[in-house]
Every structure is written in C-alpha cells, then in structure tokens.
Scaffold this active site. Structure first.
Site, mmCIF file in Angstrom:
data_model
loop_
_atom_site.group_PDB
_atom_site.id
_atom_site.type_symbol
_atom_site.label_atom_id
_atom_site.label_comp_id
_atom_site.label_asym_id
_atom_site.label_seq_id
_atom_site.Cartn_x
_atom_site.Cartn_y
_atom_site.Cartn_z
ATOM 1 N N CYS A 125 99.503 -29.407 29.667
ATOM 2 C CA CYS A 125 100.204 -28.362 28.912
ATOM 3 C C CYS A 125 100.502 -27.168 29.815
ATOM 4 O O CYS A 125 100.560 -27.309 31.051
ATOM 5 C CB CYS A 125 99.446 -27.936 27.669
ATOM 6 S SG CYS A 125 100.531 -27.015 26.516
ATOM 7 N N ASP A 194 93.239 -23.233 22.773
ATOM 8 C CA ASP A 194 93.762 -22.482 21.621
ATOM 9 C C ASP A 194 92.630 -21.965 20.766
ATOM 10 O O ASP A 194 92.762 -20.942 20.095
ATOM 11 C CB ASP A 194 94.692 -23.357 20.780
ATOM 12 C CG ASP A 194 96.106 -23.257 21.307
ATOM 13 O OD1 ASP A 194 96.385 -23.912 22.323
ATOM 14 O OD2 ASP A 194 96.883 -22.472 20.735
HETATM 15 C C1 RUB Z 1 99.770 -24.278 24.269
HETATM 16 C C2 RUB Z 1 98.435 -24.783 24.726
HETATM 17 C C3 RUB Z 1 97.743 -23.994 25.797
HETATM 18 C C4 RUB Z 1 96.825 -22.943 25.136
HETATM 19 C C5 RUB Z 1 96.267 -21.960 26.137
HETATM 20 O O1 RUB Z 1 100.267 -24.963 23.155
HETATM 21 O O2 RUB Z 1 97.896 -25.734 24.209
HETATM 22 O O3 RUB Z 1 96.961 -24.831 26.597
HETATM 23 O O4 RUB Z 1 97.543 -22.228 24.160
HETATM 24 O O5 RUB Z 1 97.327 -21.266 26.727
HETATM 25 P P1 RUB Z 1 101.697 -24.545 22.555
HETATM 26 P P2 RUB Z 1 97.150 -19.827 27.391
HETATM 27 O O6 RUB Z 1 102.701 -24.727 23.635
HETATM 28 O O7 RUB Z 1 101.888 -25.458 21.390
HETATM 29 O O8 RUB Z 1 101.584 -23.088 22.111
HETATM 30 O O9 RUB Z 1 96.107 -19.981 28.440
HETATM 31 O O10 RUB Z 1 98.511 -19.527 27.970
HETATM 32 O O11 RUB Z 1 96.751 -18.864 26.337
#
Ligand code: RUB
Length: 320
Positions: A125, A194
């Site tokens: 991701c 998340d």
């Molecule tokens: C984003 C996702 C990320 C976390 C952490 O999912 O799973 O790994 O949100 O991200 P989506 P960060 O694209 O569905 O929002 O470290 O940038 O907070």
C-alpha cells in the site's frame, strides 16, 4: 462548505492514508471554527459537533480520524464562552497537525535504525509513516532496495513507487500475489496502519495480513510504522474495528458484473493482522512490541478505561 468538501474528498479517497485523513479532518474543523456563522456558545458547539460527525462518518476503519476529531473537540462541551470554545478548537487542531508531522519525523528516525545497509524491504500500500522510515534509511547513506506491491483495486502502489523513485531508491514493482515468490529476497517488511487494537492486531490495507503471514513463515521481520493516534481506544471496551467494504465497481466494471447474475463482487479494503505476525510497531513514543498496545492507548492517547467508566457512571454515553 469546507467540511462537506473535505468529507467528500475523504470518502472518494482523493484524500487517503490514515495520517493524511486525520490531518485533513483537523484542518476542516479548524476552518469550520473560523468560518461558521454560529456566534454563541450553544450554536457553535452544535455546529462543530455536526461537522465532527460528518467527518467521522466518511471512512469507518481509520481510527486516526475519530482520534483526531476527539482530540480537536476535547473540552468543547466544557467551554464557558463562544470565544473560549472557538479558540480551543483552533489551537487544538493546529497542535494536532503539528504533532502529527513531528511524529512522522521521529518514526522515520526510529524506523530507519531497524534498516541495515544492504537490506531489501517489502512494503504494501502507500503509507507515509512506513515510507518515511525507508526514505530516512536511504538518506542516511544505507544502500537499500524496495519491493512495492501494486495494491489492487485502487493501485496505491503507484503512489509508493513514484515517491521511492523521486527519492532515488532502487524499487521493484510487483503484483500483490507475487509476494510469496519474492519473499526470500526480502530482509524486512515495513507497512503502515489504519488502526491498532488493544491486543496489538494491526488493521491495514487489504492484503497486509497475507504479506505478514508469508513473511513470518519465511522468518522475515514485519515492522509497522504508526503514529500513536492510530491506536484504537475503544477496543479496550470490546469495540470491534469496522472493516470498510467499498463498492464492487472498484474491483470489476459494472457492465461486466451486471452480466454475471450469480456473481457478487466483495471489496473489503482493510484486513486484520494478528499480533503474532508483527515483530515491532514503530511509534513516535518509541519502538514497541505489539503486546504493548494497551500502554500506548492508556499513557499516550490519555484516555483509557477510566474515561469510559466515567461516561457509564454519569450516563453521558454508551462508552463513547
Ligand atoms: C491506506 C493504508 C495505509 C495506512 C497508513 O489505505 O492502508 O497503509 O492508512 O498510511 P487507503 P499512513 O489508501 O484505503 O486510505 O502511514 O500514510 O497514515
């Protein structure tokens, strides 16, 4: 109105990633506190309360969102004047945004120390917290290489490989299902989160559990980079994190699925990785084993079981 626009952007994923979502919500509340026509305490509290609900309803899984809203609106009900209430929201929002950026800086520094010269890292991701660690390791002169997954169905992997490319990091782009095939070339998995529950389970982009399971089976360490506001306080009272399921058209075009009358497209966008598949969680408060999640909720988020009990006793809520 800025709050509605921000809520729409979060829902459509124009603003995405748990940290960015949290900061956008704080910024929307700050803006709302300045712009709302409400000029007396009661209407101001009601207006900000409504805006908070609109924002929290956008994406159910990212606990960062409800934590950010909680932090920004804390004390709103106790304010004795409109001015105090407005000033409180504005300053807490600013403080939240600043501390979120500071947290990312610390996480990058702590996380980079776990990356050795010559390591190959797999990420899944697009997590700014996880990428911060990888980029910091590169910046500090370590020779590293990254494998980044594509991330079906919304292709967040494309954002990841652009960021890594811009940073000048050697990167391999693979389909999600190729993780098992490459796992023996990987030294370390680095992902974001998340939500993190009280038992140290990590909720992150769908596929993370498979990646972590594969890595554990291959004796590859799994590190999660997450700000403390991604820990989920209400899991202390047994609340389960809701996994967002988005429209099936993100996976299969409507014209195809409409013709397949016996087929239902399922599109959960996050999954849960149990703590036994996670080696460490890198937070701004330090690098911890997942089993220490309760301490983070209690000592760093500052609201634990006592707050919920207080709410039950005074009858002010159902533990929220
Ligand atoms: C984003 C996702 C990320 C976390 C952490 O999912 O799973 O790994 O949100 O991200 P989506 P960060 O694209 O569905 O929002 O470290 O940038 O907070």
């Amino acid at each position: 109105m800025f709050v509605t626009e921000t809520a729409e952007k979060i829902k459509s994923m124009e603003i995405r990633g748990a940290g960015r979502i949290a900061r956008a919500a704080a910024e929307a509340l700050r803006h709302h506190a300045l712009e709302t026509p409400a000029r007396d305490l009661i209407s101001f509290q009601r207006e900000v309360g409504r805006a908070a609900q609109t924002l929290v309803a956008t994406r159910p899984t990212a606990v960062s969102l409800s934590n950010a809203v909680h932090i920004v609106t804390e004390g709103l009900e106790q304010a004795v004047s409109y001015e105090e209430a407005q000033e409180g929201v504005i300053s807490r929002a600013g403080q939240f945004i600043r501390s979120s950026h500071e947290a990312l800086g610390k996480i990058a520094m702590f996380g980079a120390r776990h990356i050795r010269d010559g390591d190959t890292i797999l990420t899944h991701c697009n997590s700014e917290a996880a990428l911060g660690c990888i980029i910091e390791a590169h910046r500090s002169g370590k020779e590293i290489e990254v494998f980044a997954t594509e991330v079906r169905p919304r292709n967040q992997g494309l954002i990841t490989i652009r960021t890594l490319n811009d940073a000048g990091i050697k990167t391999n782009f693979i389909v999600d299902s190729a993780v098992r095939s490459f796992i023996h070339e990987i030294d370390l998995v680095f992902v974001g989160a998340d939500a993190i529950t009280v038992n140290g389970a990590v909720v992150n982009k769908i596929g993370t559990a498979q990646v972590a399971h594969t890595a554990t089976e291959a004796r590859v360490n799994v590190l999660v980079a997450a700000e403390t506001y991604k820990f989920a306080p209400r899991t202390i009272i047994g609340e389960i994190i809701r996994i967002e399921e988005r429209d099936g058209s993100e996976v299969l075009a409507d014209e195809i699925s409409r013709a397949l009358t016996h087929v239902t497209v399922r599109n959960p966008v996050f999954d849960v990785t149990p703590s036994e598949f996670i080696d460490l969680i890198v937070t701004e408060a330090g690098v911890i084993p997942p089993q220490m999640a309760y301490i983070i909720i209690k000592d760093y988020l500052g609201w634990g079981i006592e707050e919920f009990n207080k709410n039950f006793e005074t009858g002010t809520g159902n533990g929220e």
